[in-house]
Motif scaffolding. Structure first.
Motif, PDB file in Angstrom:
ATOM      1  N   GLU A  23       0.839  -1.192   0.000  1.00  0.00           N
ATOM      2  CA  GLU A  23       0.000   0.000   0.000  1.00  0.00           C
ATOM      3  C   GLU A  23       0.874   1.242   0.000  1.00  0.00           C
ATOM      4  O   GLU A  23       1.834   1.335   0.772  1.00  0.00           O
ATOM      5  N   SER A  25       1.571   5.303   0.530  1.00  0.00           N
ATOM      6  CA  SER A  25       1.159   6.405   1.390  1.00  0.00           C
ATOM      7  C   SER A  25       1.805   7.685   0.884  1.00  0.00           C
ATOM      8  O   SER A  25       3.012   7.756   0.718  1.00  0.00           O
ATOM      9  N   PHE A  27       1.380   9.094  -2.082  1.00  0.00           N
ATOM     10  CA  PHE A  27       1.439   9.205  -3.542  1.00  0.00           C
ATOM     11  C   PHE A  27       0.516   8.151  -4.158  1.00  0.00           C
ATOM     12  O   PHE A  27       0.046   7.243  -3.481  1.00  0.00           O
ATOM     13  N   THR A  28       0.276   8.300  -5.458  1.00  0.00           N
ATOM     14  CA  THR A  28      -0.641   7.409  -6.161  1.00  0.00           C
ATOM     15  C   THR A  28       0.144   6.337  -6.895  1.00  0.00           C
ATOM     16  O   THR A  28       0.987   6.633  -7.731  1.00  0.00           O
ATOM     17  N   LEU A  29      -0.186   5.081  -6.579  1.00  0.00           N
ATOM     18  CA  LEU A  29       0.534   3.967  -7.178  1.00  0.00           C
ATOM     19  C   LEU A  29       0.330   3.842  -8.683  1.00  0.00           C
ATOM     20  O   LEU A  29       1.151   3.253  -9.373  1.00  0.00           O
ATOM     21  N   ASP A  30      -0.764   4.407  -9.182  1.00  0.00           N
ATOM     22  CA  ASP A  30      -1.090   4.285 -10.608  1.00  0.00           C
ATOM     23  C   ASP A  30       0.085   4.636 -11.510  1.00  0.00           C
ATOM     24  O   ASP A  30       0.250   4.053 -12.577  1.00  0.00           O
ATOM     25  N   TYR A  31       0.885   5.620 -11.102  1.00  0.00           N
ATOM     26  CA  TYR A  31       1.913   6.165 -11.980  1.00  0.00           C
ATOM     27  C   TYR A  31       3.276   5.509 -11.796  1.00  0.00           C
ATOM     28  O   TYR A  31       4.274   5.948 -12.354  1.00  0.00           O
ATOM     29  N   SER A  53       3.308   0.454 -14.876  1.00  0.00           N
ATOM     30  CA  SER A  53       2.279   1.478 -14.692  1.00  0.00           C
ATOM     31  C   SER A  53       1.578   1.786 -16.007  1.00  0.00           C
ATOM     32  O   SER A  53       0.427   2.196 -16.019  1.00  0.00           O
ATOM     33  N   ARG A  72      -3.021  -5.055  -9.541  1.00  0.00           N
ATOM     34  CA  ARG A  72      -3.226  -3.719  -9.000  1.00  0.00           C
ATOM     35  C   ARG A  72      -4.678  -3.519  -8.571  1.00  0.00           C
ATOM     36  O   ARG A  72      -5.590  -4.016  -9.221  1.00  0.00           O
ATOM     37  N   ASN A  74      -6.184  -0.060  -8.054  1.00  0.00           N
ATOM     38  CA  ASN A  74      -5.923   1.382  -8.018  1.00  0.00           C
ATOM     39  C   ASN A  74      -6.886   2.118  -7.099  1.00  0.00           C
ATOM     40  O   ASN A  74      -6.527   3.136  -6.496  1.00  0.00           O
ATOM     41  N   ASN A  76      -7.832   1.283  -4.269  1.00  0.00           N
ATOM     42  CA  ASN A  76      -7.313   1.198  -2.902  1.00  0.00           C
ATOM     43  C   ASN A  76      -5.824   1.508  -2.818  1.00  0.00           C
ATOM     44  O   ASN A  76      -5.219   1.324  -1.761  1.00  0.00           O
ATOM     45  N   ASN A  77      -5.261   1.975  -3.958  1.00  0.00           N
ATOM     46  CA  ASN A  77      -3.854   2.376  -3.969  1.00  0.00           C
ATOM     47  C   ASN A  77      -2.946   1.246  -3.473  1.00  0.00           C
ATOM     48  O   ASN A  77      -1.990   1.474  -2.719  1.00  0.00           O
TER      49      ASN A  77
END
Length: 120
Positions: A23, A25, A27-31, A53, A72, A74, A76-77
């Motif tokens: 998980e 924290s 920042f957004t994992l999508d990128y 990504s 992924r 997204n 829930n990051n």
């Protein structure tokens, strides 16, 4: 503060399954490409799996192909590593890391790791 946190490690019998979570924290994992690594006592850290990504391409180390699945969520990051048919040689501390440059580039953020022990 930007970081990733792993969870889900446990003691499991051979042949069992676990799902690890990574998980993000701050920042957004999508990128980011997300990689899973493991380090067993006395051994060097090795890459286990990675998900890109850009198009969601996935990569697996040969010894885990067909047994582990990275995915992924997204919303829930979070990135997951589903581990099935676990073997004693899978025992290690599992770490996740985020890379802005892709699976084969350097990693920007690392977690502290979660212990996976496969033993009867």
């Amino acid at each position: 503060q930007l970081h990733v946190v792993e969870s889900g490690g446990a003691l499991v019998q051979p042949g069992g399954s676990l799902r690890l979570s990574c998980e993000a924290s701050g920042f957004t994992l999508d990128y980011y490409a997300i990689g899973w690594f493991r380090q067993a006592p006395g051994k060097e850290r090795e890459g286990v799996s990675c998900i890109s990504s850009s198009d969601g391409s996935t990569y697996y180390e040969d010894s885990v192909k067909g047994r582990f699945t990275i995915s992924r969520d997204n919303a829930n990051n979070t990135v997951y590593l589903q581990m099935n048919s676990l073997k004693p040689e899978d025992t290690a501390v599992y770490l996740c890391a985020a890379s802005s440059g892709g699976c084969r580039r350097g990693y920007d953020y690392w977690g502290q790791g979660t212990q996976v022990t496969v033993s009867s």
